[in-house]
Design a protein around this motif. Structure first.
Motif, PDB file in Angstrom:
ATOM      1  N   LEU A 129       0.857  -1.184   0.000  1.00  6.45           N
ATOM      2  CA  LEU A 129       0.000   0.000   0.000  1.00  6.45           C
ATOM      3  C   LEU A 129       0.892   1.232   0.000  1.00  6.45           C
ATOM      4  CD1 LEU A 129      -2.907   1.132   0.186  1.00  6.45           C
ATOM      5  CD2 LEU A 129      -2.657   1.081   2.680  1.00  6.45           C
ATOM      6  N   TYR A 130       0.733   2.098  -1.018  1.00  5.79           N
ATOM      7  CA  TYR A 130       1.609   3.252  -1.192  1.00  5.79           C
ATOM      8  C   TYR A 130       0.869   4.559  -0.934  1.00  5.79           C
ATOM      9  CZ  TYR A 130       5.481   0.661  -3.274  1.00  5.79           C
ATOM     10  OH  TYR A 130       6.542  -0.189  -3.484  1.00  5.79           O
ATOM     11  N   LYS A 131       1.616   5.523  -0.389  1.00  3.06           N
ATOM     12  CA  LYS A 131       1.199   6.919  -0.315  1.00  3.06           C
ATOM     13  C   LYS A 131       1.854   7.640  -1.481  1.00  3.06           C
ATOM     14  CE  LYS A 131      -0.579  10.468   2.141  1.00  3.06           C
ATOM     15  NZ  LYS A 131      -2.003  10.579   2.539  1.00  3.06           N
ATOM     16  N   VAL A 132       1.039   8.067  -2.466  1.00  2.00           N
ATOM     17  CA  VAL A 132       1.595   8.561  -3.722  1.00  2.00           C
ATOM     18  C   VAL A 132       2.344   9.874  -3.523  1.00  2.00           C
ATOM     19  CG1 VAL A 132       1.026   9.288  -6.063  1.00  2.00           C
ATOM     20  CG2 VAL A 132      -0.207   7.386  -5.019  1.00  2.00           C
ATOM     21  N   SER A 133       1.743  10.832  -2.806  1.00  2.00           N
ATOM     22  CA  SER A 133       2.365  12.152  -2.675  1.00  2.00           C
ATOM     23  C   SER A 133       3.687  12.098  -1.931  1.00  2.00           C
ATOM     24  CB  SER A 133       1.412  13.111  -1.966  1.00  2.00           C
ATOM     25  OG  SER A 133       1.093  12.624  -0.664  1.00  2.00           O
ATOM     26  N   LYS A 134       3.808  11.214  -0.945  1.00  2.00           N
ATOM     27  CA  LYS A 134       5.046  11.104  -0.181  1.00  2.00           C
ATOM     28  C   LYS A 134       5.993  10.046  -0.727  1.00  2.00           C
ATOM     29  CE  LYS A 134       3.024  12.779   4.128  1.00  2.00           C
ATOM     30  NZ  LYS A 134       2.807  12.519   5.576  1.00  2.00           N
ATOM     31  N   GLN A 135       5.530   9.280  -1.712  1.00  2.52           N
ATOM     32  CA  GLN A 135       6.357   8.284  -2.405  1.00  2.52           C
ATOM     33  C   GLN A 135       6.981   7.271  -1.436  1.00  2.52           C
ATOM     34  OE1 GLN A 135       9.039   9.802  -5.378  1.00  2.52           O
ATOM     35  NE2 GLN A 135       7.849  11.642  -5.695  1.00  2.52           N
ATOM     36  N   HIS A 136       6.168   6.758  -0.545  1.00  2.00           N
ATOM     37  CA  HIS A 136       6.666   5.705   0.336  1.00  2.00           C
ATOM     38  C   HIS A 136       5.542   4.733   0.646  1.00  2.00           C
ATOM     39  CE1 HIS A 136       4.719   6.812   4.156  1.00  2.00           C
ATOM     40  NE2 HIS A 136       4.863   8.053   3.758  1.00  2.00           N
ATOM     41  N   ALA A 137       5.909   3.556   1.123  1.00  2.00           N
ATOM     42  CA  ALA A 137       4.941   2.502   1.412  1.00  2.00           C
ATOM     43  C   ALA A 137       4.364   2.679   2.814  1.00  2.00           C
ATOM     44  CB  ALA A 137       5.603   1.136   1.276  1.00  2.00           C
ATOM     45  N   LEU A 138       3.046   2.540   2.912  1.00  2.00           N
ATOM     46  CA  LEU A 138       2.371   2.566   4.209  1.00  2.00           C
ATOM     47  C   LEU A 138       2.339   1.180   4.847  1.00  2.00           C
ATOM     48  CD1 LEU A 138      -0.659   4.858   3.298  1.00  2.00           C
ATOM     49  CD2 LEU A 138       1.462   5.522   4.419  1.00  2.00           C
ATOM     50  N   GLY A 139       2.459   0.159   4.027  1.00  2.00           N
ATOM     51  CA  GLY A 139       2.458  -1.214   4.527  1.00  2.00           C
ATOM     52  C   GLY A 139       2.761  -2.180   3.416  1.00  2.00           C
ATOM     53  N   SER A 140       3.383  -3.295   3.779  1.00  2.00           N
ATOM     54  CA  SER A 140       3.723  -4.311   2.791  1.00  2.00           C
ATOM     55  C   SER A 140       3.540  -5.686   3.418  1.00  2.00           C
ATOM     56  CB  SER A 140       5.164  -4.123   2.302  1.00  2.00           C
ATOM     57  OG  SER A 140       5.479  -5.049   1.285  1.00  2.00           O
TER      58      SER A 140
ATOM     59  N   TRP B  85      -7.399  -9.145   5.817  1.00  2.00           N
ATOM     60  CA  TRP B  85      -6.633  -8.625   6.934  1.00  2.00           C
ATOM     61  C   TRP B  85      -6.781  -7.107   6.998  1.00  2.00           C
ATOM     62  CZ3 TRP B  85      -4.649  -9.722   2.215  1.00  2.00           C
ATOM     63  CH2 TRP B  85      -3.794  -8.801   1.629  1.00  2.00           C
ATOM     64  N   LYS B  86      -6.338  -6.526   8.107  1.00  2.00           N
ATOM     65  CA  LYS B  86      -6.366  -5.082   8.309  1.00  2.00           C
ATOM     66  C   LYS B  86      -4.981  -4.494   8.073  1.00  2.00           C
ATOM     67  CE  LYS B  86     -10.103  -5.356  11.726  1.00  2.00           C
ATOM     68  NZ  LYS B  86     -10.525  -5.036  13.119  1.00  2.00           N
ATOM     69  N   GLU B  87      -4.926  -3.167   7.919  1.00  2.00           N
ATOM     70  CA  GLU B  87      -3.645  -2.521   7.672  1.00  2.00           C
ATOM     71  C   GLU B  87      -2.692  -2.683   8.855  1.00  2.00           C
ATOM     72  OE1 GLU B  87      -5.632   1.156   5.145  1.00  2.00           O
ATOM     73  OE2 GLU B  87      -3.799   1.509   6.300  1.00  2.00           O
TER      74      GLU B  87
END
Length: 721
Positions: A57-68, A102-104
């Motif tokens: 799961l990516y945060k596009v504006s910050k260009q990093h992954a929120l979870g993998s 599953w949940k985040e």
């Protein structure tokens, strides 16, 4: 003649835009190609499924992954993960028949909920159904996620025949309606299916695309007013359109076959591309990503299907034949590459000819206002900022209440004095709503007891930059009715959110008032009077002889379709240099209106309300501004209160679009259009020459950078004697 005139108008656009600034999201974790891109809960998040084991799961504006999350060895993802809209959980299909949710906040996927069903699952599709997703089985059956989880062992009855497989599927939505569209194939015969969980009217019919039974290279679908529209790109470089009317969902009127009609041809597009993908962007735009055989770089192009034009194009250097499917999510286009995601925002409006010709604003656009009414924070289009707090909110609160009491008692002189002291300092944003309420009290007082003091109070309030149209619309309404040109000019400069209909009303008023009324208006027109005397001069050239050919002899043949025989332009050289068709004071009023932020989709129908005479005068004035902008080397006017080149071109395009037929039939407009066309051709030629020079300079810079990286020292190591 109509088509020839339309072609000549296309040259009015100097620069095209449709895409924002592209970026690469990555590197992606794990290995393998991206098999799924789905919405991540809001416009700034995206859910990526890569290879057979990884979900990120990516945060596009910050260009990093929120979870993998990754599956353990021996397990494989058979359907990409989705985010269930109603529950906020993530769901994926592994080994074709096992659902896993599953949940985040979960870390270990071995300890989350899983469910095994009796039939293989083809795809999970997010939507507003029970459970937040729909389950599409390989047999063609469609059920909500909750239904499958509550009865995982129940028998599933599908609509596909033996040997028939699903080739493509998608969720299409229009307001409150969500449908699942998928295409199946058996022995080169295609069938189009439309269904939804719990929908008893699911149906399917044979589908023929471009007279060929084979699957197209790429396709996408949308809902337009409850009718299904499917756009397909075939190997003959043509786009085909298939429509399924809402009435066809009635089993009694089921079509025997879904046919397709040619929508447009993509000129210059190579059908032998190694990778092809497309995405529909609204009703009239299609984005196509391809990797031609003859090129090492891929191409992302934006086409307008309404006017059959190329809107924008981008080069993708690291695109390979293994790239994924092009997706449009949250205003961004996503193209999966080998190790990253290519992300580019798309902005545009398909309702007007101006937009079709590439009139969209660029990323550096500074003419739009950013309004946050929750905090009363407004940044105007002209870069004005609100004053910071310099005194206590409590004291100013009491001061505003005192002014209101003075107005209620009729002591407008004391109220004006108190207000002058108030606006001379800084006003906190928290007090802006109180000033809006005070303004409404002043308007009521002016209606009952007109007077100079109350009018001055209103001018001070508007000049405070604390008001807006949304917070106090009565101000604009009253000023328009009273034909108060000076105060209307102040409102246009300070209000960041004036509606398009009010904007056109202002233009109509400025063009209809008499010259005597304009001269009485207390409007500073010094900047406009100095406008023609601030042109950048190239050394060695005369100011009144710019390098612009307004009478290009080579255009006579092209203009023959527009000019009738024997009616060629006979204007002298002095007459072909446009002069300002209105007084400087009236031009200053028009400039304030032309620089207001707007939405072209809303402004276009409002512009049609202008009379033909007013439209012609406005076009002549825009032609004058266009000419003056082209005379300047920088393309900028050097004034914050005179429209810039981009704004002028936008208005010209919209005005011609709104009054196309009227201007076409007006002899007075003919010469203006031809002069703007010739002027634009000369500017396009200049831009073309600059592009060639820019390429040479880039090569020079590259060689210097390469030379700077060359080692200047070396060493010798003795390895053996």
């Amino acid at each position: 003649m109509h088509s020839a005139f339309s072609c000549s108008l296309s040259l009015l656009i100097v620069a095209m835009a449709g895409f924002g600034i592209a970026q690469y999201l990555g590197p992606l974790p794990a290995s393998g190609r991206v098999v799924g891109l789905e919405p991540g809960g809001d416009d700034d998040r995206v859910l990526v499924t890569r290879g057979e084991r990884n979900v990120t799961l990516y945060k596009v504006s910050k260009q990093h992954a929120l979870g993998s999350w990754s599956l353990r060895q021996g397990q494989a993802i058979s359907a990409p993960a989705v985010l269930c809209a109603t529950t906020g959980e993530l769901a994926v299909v592994k080994n074709t028949q096992t659902l896993q949710l599953w949940k985040e906040s979960d870390v270990n996927l071995e300890k989350v909920f899983r469910c095994t069903v009796t039939h293989p699952i083809h795809r999970l599709l997010p939507g507003p159904w029970c459970g937040g997703a729909a389950v599409l089985f390989t047999c063609g059956a469609v059920h909500s996620l909750d239904t499958v989880l509550s009865s995982p062992l129940c028998t599933v009855t599908g609509c596909l025949l033996s040997g028939e497989v699903i080739r493509w599927c998608k969720v299409v939505a229009d307001r409150d309606k969500h449908l699942i569209v998928f295409v199946s194939e058996k022995e080169n015969a295609l069938r189009l299916h439309v269904a939804a969980p719990g929908d008893a009217q699911a149906w399917n019919a044979p589908w023929n695309v471009g007279g060929k039974p084979t699957m197209p290279l790429a396709q996408d679908a949308i809902l337009q007013r409850e009718d299904l529209v499917l756009i397909s790109l075939c190997s003959d470089s043509k786009l085909y359109k298939s429509e399924v009317l809402a009435s066809h969902r009635n089993p009694e009127s089921l079509p025997s076959m879904v046919m397709s009609t040619q929508l447009m041809e993509l000129p210059g597009w190579e059908p032998s591309s190694r990778a092809v993908s497309m995405a529909l962007l609204g009703d009239c735009h299609v984005a196509v990503a391809s990797l031609p055989e003859s090129s090492a770089a891929g191409c992302l192009s934006l086409w307008n299907t309404k006017f059959k034009t190329l809107h924008a194009s981008l080069s993708i250097s690291n695109m390979t034949a293994e790239c994924g499917e092009l997706r449009s999510l949250g205003g961004n286009l996503f193209l999966p590459l080998e190790e990253s995601l290519f992300v580019v925002p798309w902005r545009g409006n398909s309702s007007s000819l101006a937009d079709a010709l590439g009139r969209q604003p660029t990323a550096e656009e500074d003419c739009f206002a950013v309004v946050d009414w929750a905090t009363s924070q407004v940044e105007t289009a002209h870069g004005k900022e609100f004053l910071k707090n310099s005194c206590s909110t409590e004291g100013m609160d009491a001061q505003i209440k005192s002014i209101a009491s003075f107005i209620e008692r009729g002591s407008t002189t004391k109220a004006f004095q108190e207000l002058s002291r108030l606006v001379s300092g800084t006003i906190p944003k928290a007090l802006h709503p109180m000033l809006a309420d005070l303004t409404r009290r002043v308007i009521v007082h002016l209606q009952d007891k007109p007077g100079t003091a109350a009018h001055n109070i209103l001018v001070h309030l508007v000049n405070s930059h604390c008001l807006s149209y949304s917070s106090c619309p009565d101000v604009f309404r009253m000023v328009l009715t009273a034909r108060d040109l000076a105060l209307l000019h102040i409102c246009l400069r300070t209000f960041p959110d004036i509606p398009e209909c009010r904007l056109v009303s202002c233009i109509n008023l400025f063009l209809s008032v008499t010259e005597a009324e304009v001269e009485k208006a207390a409007v500073n027109c010094d900047e406009m009077s100095q406008f023609e005397s601030t042109i950048d001069i190239v050394p060695g050239e005369e100011r009144d002889k710019p390098d612009v050919s307004l009478t290009d002899a080579t255009n006579e043949e092209e203009d023959s379709d527009y000019e009738s025989a024997g009616e060629k332009s006979s204007l002298g050289p002095s007459e072909q240099v446009p002069t300002c068709p209105v007084s400087y004071r009236r031009a200053t009023l028009l400039n304030a209106a032309l620089m207001i932020p707007y939405s072209s989709a809303i402004l276009l129908p409002c512009l049609k309300l202008l009379s033909a005479d007013h439209a012609l005068v406005l076009l002549k004035y825009l032609h004058f501004l266009f000419y003056q902008c082209c005379l300047r080397i920088s393309g900028k006017n050097g004034s914050s209160h005179v429209p810039q080149l981009r704004q002028v071109v936008d208005w010209i395009s919209l005005l011609i679009d709104a009054h196309f037929s009227v201007l076409f039939m007006m002899p007075e407009a003919k010469h203006v259009i031809i002069q703007m066309q010739n002027l634009t051709k000369s500017q396009v030629n200049i831009v073309f020459q600059l592009q060639k020079m820019s390429a040479l300079l880039n090569d020079f810079r590259y060689m210097r950078t390469k030379a700077a990286r060359t080692p200047k020292f070396y060493s010798i190591d003795v390895l053996f004697i």
